[in-house]
Design a protein around this motif. Structure first.
Motif, mmCIF file in Angstrom:
data_model
loop_
_atom_site.group_PDB
_atom_site.id
_atom_site.type_symbol
_atom_site.label_atom_id
_atom_site.label_comp_id
_atom_site.label_asym_id
_atom_site.label_seq_id
_atom_site.Cartn_x
_atom_site.Cartn_y
_atom_site.Cartn_z
ATOM 1 N N UNK A 194 40.707 39.381 33.327
ATOM 2 C CA UNK A 194 39.919 38.994 34.489
ATOM 3 C C UNK A 194 40.583 39.508 35.750
ATOM 4 N N UNK A 195 39.783 39.667 36.770
ATOM 5 C CA UNK A 195 40.295 40.226 38.012
ATOM 6 C C UNK A 195 41.140 39.224 38.785
ATOM 7 N N UNK A 196 41.025 37.953 38.434
ATOM 8 C CA UNK A 196 41.717 36.928 39.187
ATOM 9 C C UNK A 196 42.885 36.391 38.395
ATOM 10 N N UNK A 197 43.862 35.851 39.094
ATOM 11 C CA UNK A 197 45.019 35.288 38.446
ATOM 12 C C UNK A 197 44.721 33.908 37.918
ATOM 13 N N UNK A 198 45.743 33.203 37.419
ATOM 14 C CA UNK A 198 45.555 31.863 36.873
ATOM 15 C C UNK A 198 44.963 30.927 37.921
ATOM 16 N N UNK A 199 44.055 30.092 37.478
ATOM 17 C CA UNK A 199 43.392 29.141 38.363
ATOM 18 C C UNK A 199 43.957 27.755 38.123
ATOM 19 N N UNK A 200 44.314 27.052 39.195
ATOM 20 C CA UNK A 200 44.859 25.722 39.068
ATOM 21 C C UNK A 200 43.782 24.705 38.760
ATOM 22 N N UNK A 201 44.235 23.489 38.463
ATOM 23 C CA UNK A 201 43.298 22.415 38.113
ATOM 24 C C UNK A 201 42.344 22.106 39.265
ATOM 25 N N UNK A 202 42.889 22.038 40.484
ATOM 26 C CA UNK A 202 42.061 21.635 41.625
ATOM 27 C C UNK A 202 40.988 22.670 41.944
ATOM 28 N N UNK A 203 41.250 23.929 41.598
ATOM 29 C CA UNK A 203 40.280 24.976 41.905
ATOM 30 C C UNK A 203 38.980 24.792 41.131
ATOM 31 N N UNK A 204 39.029 24.100 40.004
ATOM 32 C CA UNK A 204 37.852 23.908 39.171
ATOM 33 C C UNK A 204 37.473 22.442 39.066
ATOM 34 N N UNK A 205 37.837 21.661 40.088
ATOM 35 C CA UNK A 205 37.565 20.233 40.059
ATOM 36 C C UNK A 205 36.068 19.956 39.967
#
Length: 529
Positions: A57-68
């Motif tokens: 994927x073009x984006x790096x690791x996503x944190x928990x809050x980013x997908x709340x």
């Protein structure tokens, strides 16, 4: 202890979902870290059909809050999914209060099978019409349940109707499970199982405990009203209509405003159509490791069937109010939410089935304790009620049962997550989960069916009369006698089930544990073209 137990394990345990909180169970990151997706991915690549390297994927690791927002949406969808399970679980208690036979209870138990058979239509899922069906059912359910004045419940029609009801709920389950795998990023996908567990527990509570309390005239008159009324605050039809409307509104809002994250969807479809998906499932089942797992899990829960399926109904038969049994589940809700979090600490390693094996004998012995509890119940009944200490004993028994049940349940879900891959929309894991569910459903149905044939009754007070069936019982009553139970089939079943359960534990349990020692290649499906 109540139909809630049977539904939890048989209906959707089934499934209340995978309680494992990090899909990569081989990682030795502590659960607290794995929950936030901050730990390393760990382990080998998990592609089910690794024909080509995955496109990063073009984006790096996503944190928990980013997908709340996605996590909260999944939680809400799983809460709604628990409502039909809870409502279906309340019907056996209503039928028991209307003097339905155990053969009729066994017939109605088929409504919990769709969650164990959803694999048959998983590849066909696009949308669901559960909300519309709930609204329609709200107009028919009172007639199906009978008026209590000479017209009894139509068990056949109820079974067919609620079977379709649960079929639609299982269809929603497939859609949400598959969607969750592409809604969340790989490092946060473990939250889907957490939402599943917490959401369905809350939804089941609303559809079962809350409904039975508000439907009970005695409970409402005692705790919620100033002036007594002959009926509860809500009826089953009211409850169905309300939640049907909620389903429709939620579905419409999701369709309009929430879109699937294309970045998280595999760039190459691993199956080209429905036929390919069924072929893939068949090839999965044929693998020796999967086939062995299916055979063993289909027989592992026979030992619990009498305790889980019949005990709650027997307590109602002995005079315990159904709403009191339902309310005993209230203090269990925090325990049911916390237990998966605690148990996942022991199932997050490479050998989750060890927990299953260790918990099994304790749960089998609780089956004997439940039988003793049923035997003890009429002896402590006083002036139409039961003392506080009786309910304390029931509550402690229920709590111990939940600990052993969740230990086994979380272990199975963790194992299924370990060997499954999401690249065909969750259908691989659906295979393992639904076989696990079926392993709890069919013994429960058989246990309910056998209660009446195994029960021995005699006609007391009338010469040359018997009570072997309904016709003979009616003749006995007309002759001035009454049918007296001399041997309750429930106690016979309880002993037989415990013996069979310990036999499985000694003879097949070690072989079941060895499945977790199989390499990853034993669980991967190879494409032939």
């Amino acid at each position: 202890m109540s139909p809630a137990i049977a539904v939890k394990e048989g209906g959707r345990q089934r499934r209340p979902g995978s309680h494992h909180h990090c899909l990569d169970v081989r990682s030795e990151v502590p659960p607290a870290l794995a929950l936030c997706g901050d730990g390393p991915a760990g382990g080998e690549a998990e592609a089910l059909l690794p024909l080509e390297p995955e496109t990063p994927t073009a984006r790096g690791p996503r944190g928990c809050r980013a997908e709340l927002g996605s996590v909260l949406l999944l939680l809400a969808l799983y809460v709604l999914q628990g409502i039909p399970l809870g409502l279906a679980g309340s019907v056996p208690l209503i039928l028991q209060s209307k003097n339905a036979s155990y053969t009729e209870q066994a017939f109605f138990s088929f409504v919990f099978w769709p969650f164990s058979l959803k694999l048959l239509w998983a590849p066909l899922v696009d949308a669901y019409v559960l909300g519309l069906f709930m609204i329609y059912l709200s107009t028919q359910v009172d007639v199906l349940l009978g008026d209590g004045q000479g017209r009894g419940p139509d068990v056949v029609a109820l079974t067919v109707t609620f079977f379709l009801f649960e079929f639609l709920a299982a269809t929603q389950d497939i859609a949400v499970d598959g969607w969750a795998l592409t809604m969340l990023s790989r490092e946060n996908v473990g939250y889907a199982s957490t939402c599943n567990s917490v959401g369905q527990t809350a939804g089941y509570f609303l559809g079962n405990v809350l409904f039975l309390a508000l439907e009970s005239a005695s409970f409402c008159n005692k705790y919620l009203r100033f002036q007594p009324q002959p009926r509860g605050i809500v009826t089953l039809s009211d409850f169905l209509f309300f939640w049907g409307a909620v389903f429709l509104i939620t579905t419409t809002l999701v369709a309009l405003f929430k879109k699937e994250n294309k970045e998280l969807t595999p760039t190459k479809e691993e199956t080209k159509g429905i036929t390919d998906t069924y072929k893939l499932l068949f090839s999965i089942i044929k693998m020796p490791a999967v086939f062995t797992f299916c055979l063993l899990i289909l027989t592992a829960k026979v030992g619990f069937s009498a305790a889980d399926a019949v005990t709650g109904l027997k307590l109602v038969e002995e005079g315990v109010p159904k709403e009191h049994l339902a309310l005993l589940a209230v203090p269990m809700v925090p325990l049911q939410i916390i237990l998966p979090l605690i148990i996942s600490k022991y199932t997050a390693g490479p050998q989750p089935l060890n927990t299953f094996y260790k918990a099994m004998p304790f749960r089998l012995l609780l089956g004997l304790e439940f039988a003793f509890l049923v035997w003890w119940t009429p002896k402590v009944r006083h002036e139409g009620g039961f003392p506080i200490y009786y309910y304390v004993v029931v509550l402690l028994s229920y709590a111990l049962h939940q600990i052993s049940l969740y230990s086994m349940y979380v272990a199975i879900m963790a194992f299924n997550a370990k060997v499954s891959d999401p690249l065909i929309g969750g259908t691989y894991m659906t295979l393992l989960n639904t076989v696990s569910n079926l392993g709890g459903n069919w013994p429960s149905t058989v246990a309910l069916w056998l209660v009446d044939p195994l029960t021995v009754k005699e006609c007391s007070g009338a010469q040359e009369q018997a009570c072997g069936n309904a016709l003979e019982a009616e003749l006995c009553t007309k002759a001035g006698g009454s049918c007296v139970t001399t041997l309750d089939g429930y106690y016979v079943e309880s002993v037989i089930c415990v013996i069979l359960g310990f036999g499985w534990w000694f003879l097949l349990g070690p072989k079941f544990k060895k499945l977790q020692d199989e390499g990853q290649s034993s669980w991967k499906c190879k494409r032939t073209n």
